[in-house]
Design an enzyme around this catalytic site. Structure first.
Site, mmCIF file in Angstrom:
data_model
loop_
_atom_site.group_PDB
_atom_site.id
_atom_site.type_symbol
_atom_site.label_atom_id
_atom_site.label_comp_id
_atom_site.label_asym_id
_atom_site.label_seq_id
_atom_site.Cartn_x
_atom_site.Cartn_y
_atom_site.Cartn_z
ATOM 1 N N SER A 120 -9.809 -2.529 3.683
ATOM 2 C CA SER A 120 -10.516 -3.622 3.017
ATOM 3 C C SER A 120 -11.616 -4.178 3.904
ATOM 4 O O SER A 120 -11.520 -4.144 5.141
ATOM 5 C CB SER A 120 -9.480 -4.721 2.722
ATOM 6 O OG SER A 120 -10.131 -5.908 2.389
ATOM 7 N N TYR A 150 -1.759 -10.469 5.354
ATOM 8 C CA TYR A 150 -2.253 -9.345 4.534
ATOM 9 C C TYR A 150 -3.416 -8.651 5.250
ATOM 10 O O TYR A 150 -3.414 -7.429 5.430
ATOM 11 C CB TYR A 150 -2.694 -9.824 3.147
ATOM 12 C CG TYR A 150 -3.475 -8.757 2.407
ATOM 13 C CD1 TYR A 150 -2.836 -7.644 1.882
ATOM 14 C CD2 TYR A 150 -4.875 -8.835 2.289
ATOM 15 C CE1 TYR A 150 -3.564 -6.636 1.242
ATOM 16 C CE2 TYR A 150 -5.595 -7.828 1.652
ATOM 17 C CZ TYR A 150 -4.937 -6.736 1.130
ATOM 18 O OH TYR A 150 -5.659 -5.737 0.518
ATOM 19 N N LYS A 153 -4.009 -4.584 7.138
ATOM 20 C CA LYS A 153 -5.069 -3.569 6.989
ATOM 21 C C LYS A 153 -5.600 -3.162 8.365
ATOM 22 O O LYS A 153 -5.835 -1.998 8.642
ATOM 23 C CB LYS A 153 -6.203 -4.099 6.092
ATOM 24 C CG LYS A 153 -5.768 -4.324 4.651
ATOM 25 C CD LYS A 153 -5.257 -3.052 3.985
ATOM 26 C CE LYS A 153 -4.674 -3.261 2.631
ATOM 27 N NZ LYS A 153 -3.933 -2.108 2.097
HETATM 28 N N1 LIG Z 1 -7.801 -5.007 -5.494
HETATM 29 C C1 LIG Z 1 -8.457 -5.433 -4.430
HETATM 30 O O1 LIG Z 1 -9.198 -6.412 -4.501
HETATM 31 C C2 LIG Z 1 -8.346 -4.693 -3.102
HETATM 32 C C3 LIG Z 1 -9.321 -4.882 -2.114
HETATM 33 C C4 LIG Z 1 -9.197 -4.206 -0.899
HETATM 34 C C5 LIG Z 1 -8.110 -3.375 -0.668
HETATM 35 N N2 LIG Z 1 -7.156 -3.229 -1.643
HETATM 36 C C6 LIG Z 1 -6.002 -2.369 -1.391
HETATM 37 O O2 LIG Z 1 -6.010 -1.303 -2.323
HETATM 38 C C7 LIG Z 1 -4.676 -0.908 -2.629
HETATM 39 C C8 LIG Z 1 -4.477 -0.921 -4.131
HETATM 40 O O3 LIG Z 1 -4.769 -2.212 -4.627
HETATM 41 P P1 LIG Z 1 -4.620 -2.574 -6.163
HETATM 42 O O4 LIG Z 1 -5.573 -3.679 -6.431
HETATM 43 O O5 LIG Z 1 -4.671 -1.356 -6.980
HETATM 44 O O6 LIG Z 1 -3.149 -3.184 -6.131
HETATM 45 P P2 LIG Z 1 -1.973 -3.063 -7.206
HETATM 46 O O7 LIG Z 1 -0.958 -4.087 -6.841
HETATM 47 O O8 LIG Z 1 -2.518 -3.070 -8.584
HETATM 48 O O9 LIG Z 1 -1.393 -1.606 -6.901
HETATM 49 C C9 LIG Z 1 -0.454 -1.352 -5.872
HETATM 50 C C10 LIG Z 1 0.666 -0.548 -6.469
HETATM 51 O O10 LIG Z 1 1.594 -0.240 -5.429
HETATM 52 C C11 LIG Z 1 2.908 -0.426 -5.928
HETATM 53 N N3 LIG Z 1 3.770 -0.709 -4.760
HETATM 54 C C12 LIG Z 1 3.752 -1.815 -3.960
HETATM 55 N N4 LIG Z 1 4.712 -1.707 -3.020
HETATM 56 C C13 LIG Z 1 5.336 -0.519 -3.213
HETATM 57 C C14 LIG Z 1 6.414 0.155 -2.562
HETATM 58 N N5 LIG Z 1 7.077 -0.403 -1.532
HETATM 59 N N6 LIG Z 1 6.794 1.359 -3.021
HETATM 60 C C15 LIG Z 1 6.157 1.929 -4.081
HETATM 61 N N7 LIG Z 1 5.152 1.338 -4.741
HETATM 62 C C16 LIG Z 1 4.731 0.120 -4.313
HETATM 63 C C17 LIG Z 1 2.803 -1.575 -6.923
HETATM 64 O O11 LIG Z 1 3.844 -1.569 -7.885
HETATM 65 C C18 LIG Z 1 1.440 -1.301 -7.554
HETATM 66 O O12 LIG Z 1 1.551 -0.473 -8.701
HETATM 67 C C19 LIG Z 1 -3.760 -1.852 -1.855
HETATM 68 O O13 LIG Z 1 -3.405 -1.227 -0.647
HETATM 69 C C20 LIG Z 1 -4.661 -3.043 -1.592
HETATM 70 O O14 LIG Z 1 -4.262 -3.756 -0.450
HETATM 71 C C21 LIG Z 1 -7.258 -3.848 -2.863
#
Ligand SMILES: NC(=O)c1ccc[n+]([C@@H]2O[C@H](COP(=O)([O-])OP(=O)(O)OC[C@H]3O[C@@H](n4cnc5c(N)ncnc54)[C@H](O)[C@@H]3O)[C@@H](O)[C@H]2O)c1
Length: 340
Positions: A125, A150, A154
């Site tokens: 991120s 959080y 990262k």
């Molecule tokens: N959405 C944002 O704004 C953003 C920005 C920067 C980075 N990210 C990173 O991108 C990635 C995806 O983000 P997103 O927005 O799609 O999030 P999201 O919560 O929609 O997707 C994450 C998925 O991982 C699953 N999950 C969580 N813990 C788990 C575990 N222990 N075992 C199996 N499954 C598990 C959840 O059920 C979910 O479906 C994450 O790592 C997040 O930190 C997101």
């Protein structure tokens, strides 16, 4: 080619699964549905005409992870999205975040380190940069002390991968630093499904637009930006998903110049909160109910990406405008509310 997508039922993961399947990859999803639902599989299937293999596994269960890799010893690449992502919650429950975001990463890397050849893509991120000194932000901008557990996961996650790559022949990895993902698939079959109060601006706007929230609070209009509100780089989730396919192909084709690389993923353009609101009003034809309130602790003034490295080295460039991305978010919001 079989690719493991962890968190593949989530927001960015599900869009990436669609793009992978469109490119002919066989996809296996691991998700524990802690922040998603199995229903998402239907949306993925409706778009791509293919249902990925799905295994409901909690990656915190080390034995289950090990068992998975024994049963799928032909996995060629892993895209690791699974993590907890609520900044505020991470401040309340740091250990939950360190366990879910760090322990799971370690378990996966341990499995991959046992293979002769493995390819790993990590969801990082732009939070690693904090308030960067210079805009736009390049990949070599210094990593600033994290503002939350959080954000720290990262930074630590990137360090763990970098150090593991250094001592592991055959492990190739790319960390992708996302700016602000938004939007939904243009088909409105999949999109962002925040549980509870949305953490991100765009779903808060569309939920306000649809009447689920009364009012949007804009935190501060006295920042040193063009209109006084905070500036971020909003990247359309379909563009973002495509970048993962490009990154994976780079590793599979051994085009990477080092075995650990980092890329910024953004549009390169900063948009203020008011510009995002106006984009919503423009595509929806609705007036948004919002008010300006005091600044919120922890918010930085501005962050937008220098995307030169992703453009030139990865061969990827964001294609969609803020309005196009906003339209997809609005279509999605209206669709899910009409069903509930
Ligand atoms: N959405 C944002 O704004 C953003 C920005 C920067 C980075 N990210 C990173 O991108 C990635 C995806 O983000 P997103 O927005 O799609 O999030 P999201 O919560 O929609 O997707 C994450 C998925 O991982 C699953 N999950 C969580 N813990 C788990 C575990 N222990 N075992 C199996 N499954 C598990 C959840 O059920 C979910 O479906 C994450 O790592 C997040 O930190 C997101």
């Amino acid at each position: 080619m079989k690719i493991l997508v962890t968190g593949g039922l989530g927001f960015i993961g599900s869009h990436t699964v669609v793009e992978l399947q469109n490119e002919g990859f066989e996809v296996v999803i691991i998700d524990d549905c802690s922040n998603s639902s199995e229903e998402v599989l239907k949306g993925i299937t409706a778009i791509s005409g293919k249902t990925p293999i799905f295994e409901k596994i909690d990656l915190k269960e080390k034995e289950s992870v090990s068992d998975f890799f024994k049963r799928h010893d032909d996995i060629q690449g892993v895209i690791h999205f699974a993590a907890s992502k609520a900044v505020g919650e991470s401040v309340e429950k740091p250990l939950l975040y360190y366990e879910n975001n760090i322990a799971t990463l370690v378990y996966l890397l341990k499995e991959l380190s046992n293979k002769d050849n493995s390819n790993f893509i990590f969801s990082s991120s732009c939070t690693v940069y904090g308030q960067a000194d210079k805009m736009p932000i390049t990949e070599d901008a210094p990593v600033k002390p994290a503002e939350s557990p959080y954000g720290n996961t990262k930074q630590i996650g990137e360090e763990i991968i970098r150090e593991t790559c250094k001592v592991t022949d055959g492990l190739n990895a790319i960390a992708l630093r996302y700016f602000n993902p938004m939007g939904a698939h243009p088909s409105a079959e999949i999109g962002e499904l925040p549980i509870g109060v949305p953490q991100n601006l765009v779903p808060f706007i569309t939920q306000t637009g649809v009447g689920l929230r009364q009012e949007l609070s804009v935190f501060g209009d006295d920042y040193p930006t063009s209109d006084g509100t905070c500036v971020r780089d909003y990247i359309y989730v379909v563009d973002l998903a495509k970048a993962h396919v490009q990154a994976l192909q780079r590793l599979l084709e051994r085009k990477n110049s080092e075995n650990y690389e980092v890329f910024n993923l953004g549009t390169g353009k900063g948009s203020s909160v008011l510009e995002v609101i106006h984009s919503f009003e423009n595509v929806s034809g609705e007036k948004l109910n919002y008010k300006i309130v005091d600044r919120r602790a922890g918010d930085i003034t501005e962050a937008y990406a220098d995307t030169t490295k992703a453009n030139e080295v990865l061969g990827w460039k964001a294609q969609y405008s803020l309005d196009e991305a906003m339209k997809s978010a609005w279509d999605w919001e209206q669709k899910i509310r009409s069903q509930s």
